[in-house]
Every structure is written in C-alpha cells, then in structure tokens.
Design an enzyme around this catalytic site. Structure first.
Site, PDB file in Angstrom:
ATOM      1  N   GLU A  81       0.880  -1.195   0.065  1.00 18.06           N
ATOM      2  CA  GLU A  81       0.194  -0.058   0.054  1.00 18.06           C
ATOM      3  C   GLU A  81       0.818   1.306   0.118  1.00 18.06           C
ATOM      4  OE1 GLU A  81      -3.033  -0.137   3.124  1.00 18.06           O
ATOM      5  OE2 GLU A  81      -3.310   1.802   2.788  1.00 18.06           O
ATOM      6  N   ASP A 271       6.178 -13.799  11.921  1.00 21.76           N
ATOM      7  CA  ASP A 271       5.127 -14.348  11.821  1.00 21.76           C
ATOM      8  C   ASP A 271       3.862 -13.189  12.034  1.00 21.76           C
ATOM      9  OD1 ASP A 271       2.480 -15.760  12.150  1.00 21.76           O
ATOM     10  OD2 ASP A 271       3.390 -17.214  13.328  1.00 21.76           O
ATOM     11  N   HIS A 370      -4.073  21.519  -1.894  1.00 27.22           N
ATOM     12  CA  HIS A 370      -2.972  20.957  -2.679  1.00 27.22           C
ATOM     13  C   HIS A 370      -3.133  20.307  -4.038  1.00 27.22           C
ATOM     14  CE1 HIS A 370      -1.875  20.565   1.748  1.00 27.22           C
ATOM     15  NE2 HIS A 370      -1.025  21.510   1.441  1.00 27.22           N
TER      16      HIS A 370
HETATM   17  P1  NAD Z   1      12.635 -21.862  16.118  1.00 26.70           P
HETATM   18  O1  NAD Z   1      11.708 -23.097  16.134  1.00 26.70           O
HETATM   19  O2  NAD Z   1      13.632 -21.859  15.051  1.00 26.70           O
HETATM   20  O3  NAD Z   1      13.345 -21.827  17.332  1.00 26.70           O
HETATM   21  C1  NAD Z   1      14.589 -20.873  17.554  1.00 26.70           C
HETATM   22  C2  NAD Z   1      15.567 -21.760  17.674  1.00 26.70           C
HETATM   23  O4  NAD Z   1      17.021 -20.814  17.824  1.00 26.70           O
HETATM   24  C3  NAD Z   1      15.811 -22.756  18.996  1.00 26.70           C
HETATM   25  O5  NAD Z   1      16.145 -24.011  18.663  1.00 26.70           O
HETATM   26  C4  NAD Z   1      16.717 -22.016  20.091  1.00 26.70           C
HETATM   27  O6  NAD Z   1      17.528 -22.836  20.776  1.00 26.70           O
HETATM   28  C5  NAD Z   1      17.775 -21.368  18.945  1.00 26.70           C
HETATM   29  N1  NAD Z   1      18.259 -20.112  19.509  1.00 26.70           N
HETATM   30  C6  NAD Z   1      19.571 -19.860  19.203  1.00 26.70           C
HETATM   31  N2  NAD Z   1      19.825 -18.627  19.606  1.00 26.70           N
HETATM   32  C7  NAD Z   1      18.941 -18.422  20.368  1.00 26.70           C
HETATM   33  C8  NAD Z   1      18.785 -16.964  20.988  1.00 26.70           C
HETATM   34  N3  NAD Z   1      19.621 -16.053  21.248  1.00 26.70           N
HETATM   35  N4  NAD Z   1      17.585 -16.838  21.548  1.00 26.70           N
HETATM   36  C9  NAD Z   1      16.440 -17.713  21.353  1.00 26.70           C
HETATM   37  N5  NAD Z   1      16.841 -18.969  20.750  1.00 26.70           N
HETATM   38  C10 NAD Z   1      17.962 -19.134  20.146  1.00 26.70           C
HETATM   39  O7  NAD Z   1      11.932 -20.680  16.055  1.00 26.70           O
HETATM   40  P2  NAD Z   1      10.595 -20.377  17.075  1.00 26.70           P
HETATM   41  O8  NAD Z   1      10.787 -18.919  17.528  1.00 26.70           O
HETATM   42  O9  NAD Z   1      10.431 -21.319  18.059  1.00 26.70           O
HETATM   43  O10 NAD Z   1       9.257 -20.421  16.162  1.00 26.70           O
HETATM   44  C11 NAD Z   1       9.199 -19.412  15.343  1.00 26.70           C
HETATM   45  C12 NAD Z   1       8.079 -20.150  14.310  1.00 26.70           C
HETATM   46  O11 NAD Z   1       7.097 -20.720  14.600  1.00 26.70           O
HETATM   47  C13 NAD Z   1       7.509 -19.172  13.285  1.00 26.70           C
HETATM   48  O12 NAD Z   1       8.091 -19.424  11.992  1.00 26.70           O
HETATM   49  C14 NAD Z   1       5.997 -19.250  13.698  1.00 26.70           C
HETATM   50  O13 NAD Z   1       5.510 -18.829  12.158  1.00 26.70           O
HETATM   51  C15 NAD Z   1       5.911 -20.505  13.710  1.00 26.70           C
HETATM   52  N6  NAD Z   1       4.781 -20.922  14.499  1.00 26.70           N
HETATM   53  C16 NAD Z   1       3.858 -19.970  15.063  1.00 26.70           C
HETATM   54  C17 NAD Z   1       2.793 -20.437  15.876  1.00 26.70           C
HETATM   55  C18 NAD Z   1       1.987 -19.481  16.494  1.00 26.70           C
HETATM   56  O14 NAD Z   1       2.084 -18.317  16.507  1.00 26.70           O
HETATM   57  N7  NAD Z   1       0.790 -19.850  17.021  1.00 26.70           N
HETATM   58  C19 NAD Z   1       2.570 -21.896  15.844  1.00 26.70           C
HETATM   59  C20 NAD Z   1       3.589 -22.730  15.448  1.00 26.70           C
HETATM   60  C21 NAD Z   1       4.606 -22.418  14.700  1.00 26.70           C
END
Ligand code: NAD
Length: 568
Positions: A81, A271, A370
């Site tokens: 947009e 997300d 404008h």
């Molecule tokens: P992820 O599964 O990749 O987990 C993060 C990983 O990074 C972990 O293994 C963690 O140990 C590691 N890590 C490394 N450095 C880190 C740091 N400094 N801090 C934290 N972790 C660190 O990602 P996530 O954040 O668990 O999940 C995000 C994804 O899940 C998104 O793509 C989202 O779309 C999806 N998701 C969302 C929902 C929802 O919103 N309801 C449900 C399911 C899945």
C-alpha cells in the site's frame, strides 16, 4: 546497530539502486538479496511450505528520520500500500525535532497453554501443580537448547479455571526467538506428567498468541509547532477519543497502527499473523475492543502519545533465518535483540497511528489546498491507426504500469497540441497527499488495445506535492523589481552601444559636466593670460630700451625695432 543519520535527505527522489548504494552498512549478500526482485529461489520456497507453485514479491521500502531511545534507525517495511512509509517518515521527522520516541519492553516471555479436561477437582489439581511447580520447571528446562543456555526456558507455571476446564500456562522465556516452536515442544513434553498429577485428560497443548507477558511500549511527545498547531492537537485528541469509545472506529484506528507493525514484521520475516492476532486480542482485553494507543495533552500543551501491545517477534528462527530478504531487512535495522526489534515496531506503529490521525484531522474538504499539474505536448507517433493514451499515477518507481488502474483513459490529441492534467487533494486515500512524490505516466494504446505499458523517461514525470497553503489563501507578496540587467548594449557598434549605456549613468553625466566646465574656463582664461604676459614683456623691453638710450648704448635701429614690437 543504529545508523549515524536516519534522515537520508532526498532518499525518495533516488531510484532503488541509488537508494541501496546509501545503505553502506549492508553486506554484499544483503544488497544482492534486496536487488534480486524477491530474493527467494524456488528450491528455498519449496522447502518453506507445501505444494509450492511460485512466490510473491512485495516492495520493501525504508522509513527514514526515526530517532528511538536516542538512536537513529532506518526501518524496513514490506507492504503493497502506498503512502504508509511516507506517512511514518513524516511523523518520525516531526517527532525527531522533539527528541524522538522512547520504548520499553517486557522480558521475552511467551505463554504455552495446556487444556486439561475431566479433572475430578480443579482446586485440588491446582494445589498439586503449584506444589510441583519447581520440579516441573526443572524437567522442562532439562534439555539441550541454546535458548535455555542463554538464560531462557520455563520460568513459571500458572493455573486458571475456564468453565469446567483446568488451563495451565507455561511462562517461557524465549530470549531472541519468537518462540512458538520452543513453547509448543515444552507443552507437549509436559502433558503426560500433567495428566498424572491432575487425574484429567490433556487435549490442546499449544502457544497462546495473546503474548500478554511480552508487551512492548512506545511513547512520544510533540510540541504544537512540530505537529502543526494547537488545533491539530485538539483534533487528534478528539479522534483518539472516538477510537477509544467505538469498536467500529477502533478497528480502523488499529489497522493504521498495524500498517507499520505488520509491514516491519513481514519485512523482517516475522509471523505477522501471530502479531496481528496478539495485537487485536490485546485491544479487546478489557471486554470491549478499543484503541491500542492513547493520546493526551500535557501541562505544556504538548501532544503525548503512547502505545502498548504484545509483540512476539524474534531475530533467530522462523523465516527471519531462511528468507534472504528478511535477513537483509534485519541487517538494515541492525537490532541486537528481539526486545529491541519489538520496541522499534511499537514506535513505528505509534508514528503510523499519529500520521493517519493527523491526515484525517487536518484535511478540509473545502480548502483544496494541494494540487498537481502536469502538461505535455502530444507527440508525433509513427504508428498505423490512431493512438489513445492512458494516464497513470504511481508512488513507486516501476518499470511497467501493466497491472495498475489508470487515472484517465482514452486521452488523445493532435500532434504538437498542448494538453494538461490537474489533480487536487481529496479526503480519499487514493488522492494525492502533501509532501509525497508521484510519477505520472502516459501510456499509448493502439486501435486494437495493445500496449507495452512500459515507463520510460520520456513518458513519465515526477512531482512532489508541496505545501500550497499560503499561495492558496493569500496572494503571495509582490516580488521585488528585478535589478537592471548587467548586459552591455551592443547598438549600432559595440563602442557606440557602450557609450550610449554610459550616457545613461548618473556618475558619467556628472563627470561630463565637470569636464565641460573646466574646458570652457580654460578656453577663456588661457588667451587672457597669454595676452597679459606679452604686455608685461613689452613693458620690460621698453624700459630696457629707454635705459639704454639714456646711457647712449643703444643704436637708433635697435630703438626702432622696439617700436616694431609695439605696433605688432
Ligand atoms: P525456532 O523453532 O527456529 O526456534 C528457535 C531456535 O533458535 C531454538 O532452537 C533456539 O534454541 C535457537 N536459538 C539460538 N539462539 C537463540 C537465542 N539467542 N534466543 C532464542 N533462541 C535461540 O523458532 P521459534 O521462534 O521457536 O518459532 C517461530 C516459528 O514458529 C515461526 O515461523 C512461526 O510462524 C511458527 N509457529 C507459530 C505458531 C503460532 O504463532 N501460533 C505456531 C506454530 C509455529
């Protein structure tokens, strides 16, 4: 890592390549991803989701002028947009003159929910869970995980009763991740132990997107001068009151906030559905859907705004890790924690909110303040059959207007004839707006309706809409008369022309008069002086002659010579 200068003056006038050249802090990979037209190759896309048949690119732009917590930030937005980035940058510039935005964020705590059904006694089950909380937390955190090593992991377990269900909340510190997967994994892992402790049956075990433990806050304070005057502030307060009281207005008000928050989320691989769900659930947390922001006037008459909302964002994991453009956008921002990202998003949301309200309260249907005007001369086109022309307007630098709706269709004119198009601001979003840059593009269509729809330098023109308030309301002050041209007059000849020019100069005329007066005086005085000298000379000679005669030393001839002189 913030930047030294978030203003990037004239950034909007550049083409995308020149804009990228100003992002000197980016890695070559980030620059390549940004210039690749979407950045996602098919193999990567196919790994991300199911049944891939292609990918969809969105424009990524940068909001400028942001000062947040005393540092300057360039903020990437991915959004289809127009006007959103311009409005955010405009408010950021106004806010920067008053010190910019301040933020504060909660620890990155996410909530994992466990739904327990058929519990014989919910109070008893609650007591058991509370008694076992420490051992349950130890069990949950006893896994090899970077997140836990960095200080994350389950921090608390809370029990709630919802209808006849026992609902457990695992409060998990996810550090720099969004955390959904980590929290879901924990909820699944603990489920059998919860069933054993409560005597109930676990059904759902999943993250809550109402991340009420992970709130981000931003605030701003603007002087009347910075925002456009006391009337504008009063209008903004009334507009904000409307959004607080009425869910119909609040939905649009909050959509304006999410224009920034979701666009940054999308650019940075977040997300954004999770972010939207959390924001709107928080907006209704009181039982009535309301505004996410609040606006007031302080004792000094300044406008004060603040926003608070849950922001579950991460800089590790998810698409932020795999999408090259998302990685490039995180590089543009240069944040070093998920909390910092959340604070910046909240500040941008507040700026967007103020920009939308300011535009609404300052727009006056009758003022027509404008306008833009473009003119052109119909070209000679070597084509079979007559051409008609469509006029397009875009705020983006595009190479083709193929998929855009034209402003005007069926324009035509004789080759060499003048034509023009005027446009005036209206209340509609699609209208032109102050301080924004537009490209007008004329596209020829042949008799059978074919066109290449290509934008070329010759058929497009860029216009900035400047503030025309004063030229509209009052006649502009008379400009001072232009100074006489300093061009020599080359009349019949250069010499004569210069002389005529000099005659016109006062100093030249004065000098001329003095010269003539001196000349005339000399004309009269010089002959008189010569005459006087000759008379004197004769007198001396006669005297000498008389003396010689008296002494007898002068001959008669010499005496006669004296009389010659006398009768001259
Ligand atoms: P992820 O599964 O990749 O987990 C993060 C990983 O990074 C972990 O293994 C963690 O140990 C590691 N890590 C490394 N450095 C880190 C740091 N400094 N801090 C934290 N972790 C660190 O990602 P996530 O954040 O668990 O999940 C995000 C994804 O899940 C998104 O793509 C989202 O779309 C999806 N998701 C969302 C929902 C929802 O919103 N309801 C449900 C399911 C899945």
């Amino acid at each position: 890592m913030p930047v030294d200068d978030s203003c990037l003056s004239g950034f909007y006038r550049l083409d995308p390549e020149a804009r990228r050249a100003l992002l000197t802090h980016l890695s070559p990979e980030a620059l390549e991803a940004l210039s690749s037209g979407g950045g996602l190759d098919e193999a990567s896309a196919d790994r991300m989701i199911e049944n891939v048949v292609g990918s969809l690119a969105l424009p990524v732009g940068i909001a400028t002028h942001f000062i947040i917590d005393g540092k300057q930030w360039l903020i990437p937005f991915a959004v289809e947009e127009s006007s959103i980035i311009a409005a955010a940058s405009n408010i950021a510039k106004r806010a920067a003159s008053c010190g910019g935005f301040s933020t504060s964020c909660d620890e990155p705590l996410m909530i994992g929910q466990i739904q327990v059904l058929d519990v014989p006694s919910i109070p008893e089950a609650t007591s058991v869970i509370q008694a076992e909380e420490a051992s349950l937390i130890e069990f949950l955190n006893d896994i090899p995980s970077t997140m836990i090593q960095l200080g994350g992991g389950c921090k608390r377990i809370e029990c709630r009763q919802v209808e006849d269900m026992l609902i457990l909340h695992l409060i998990v510190d996810v550090r720099d991740a969004m955390g959904a997967n980590a929290v879901n994994t924990m909820a699944e892992r603990i489920a059998p132990r919860i069933e054993a402790l409560t005597g109930g049956r676990v059904l759902l075990r999943i993250l809550s997107n109402l991340a009420s433990e992970r709130l981000a806050r931003a605030s701003v304070r603007l002087s009347p001068d910075a925002i456009g005057g006391e009337d504008v502030i009063a209008g903004i307060i009334d507009a904000a009151r409307f959004a607080e009281a009425d869910p119909y207005r609040a939905a649009t008000h909050n959509k304006g906030i999410m224009n920034a928050i979701s666009a940054i989320g999308l650019a940075c691989g977040q997300d954004w559905r999770a972010i939207e769900a959390g924001a709107h659930a928080w907006a209704a947390i009181s039982g009535q859907y309301s505004s996410l922001s609040t606006w007031s006037i302080d004792d000094e008459g300044w406008l004060c705004g603040s926003i608070e909302l849950p922001l579950a964002v991460g800089i590790v994991g998810g698409a932020s890790k795999v999408h090259p453009v998302a990685r490039a956008c995180l590089e543009i921002l240069g944040v070093d924690s998920a909390q910092q990202l959340a604070g910046i998003m909240a500040a941008a949301g507040l700026a967007q909110n103020l920009g939308a309200m300011r535009a609404l309260v300052t727009f006056d249907n009758n003022s027509k303040l404008h306008s833009t005007r473009i003119s052109w001369i119909w070209p000679e086109i070597d084509e079979e059959g007559p051409l008609i022309w469509n006029l397009y307007r875009t705020q983006l630098t595009v190479s083709s207007v193929n998929f855009m709706a034209p402003l005007r269709t069926g324009l035509s004119g004789e080759a060499g004839e003048d034509a023009w198009f005027n446009e005036t601001e209206s209340g509609l979003r699609e209208s032109i707006h102050l301080e924004q840059y537009y490209y007008y593009v004329l596209i020829p269509i042949d008799v059978v309706g074919n066109s290449d729809y290509l934008v070329r330098p010759g058929n497009s023109r860029g216009i900035v809409v400047h503030d025309q308030y004063w030229s509209y309301h009052f006649p502009p002050p008379e400009p001072p008369p232009p100074p006489p041209p300093d061009v020599p007059y080359y009349g019949p000849s250069p010499w004569y022309g210069r002389l005529l020019d000099d005659f016109g100069m006062g100093r030249f005329q004065q000098a001329g008069m003095v010269f003539i007066a001196v000349f005339l005086t000399n004309l009269m005085l010089v002959p008189m002086m010569i005459n006087k000298y000759r008379v004197k000379k004769r007198k001396v000679r006669r005297e000498k002659a008389r003396k010689a005669k008296r002494d007898g030393t002068m001959s008669t001839d010499e005496f006669a010579d004296d009389f010659d002189d006398f009768f001259d």
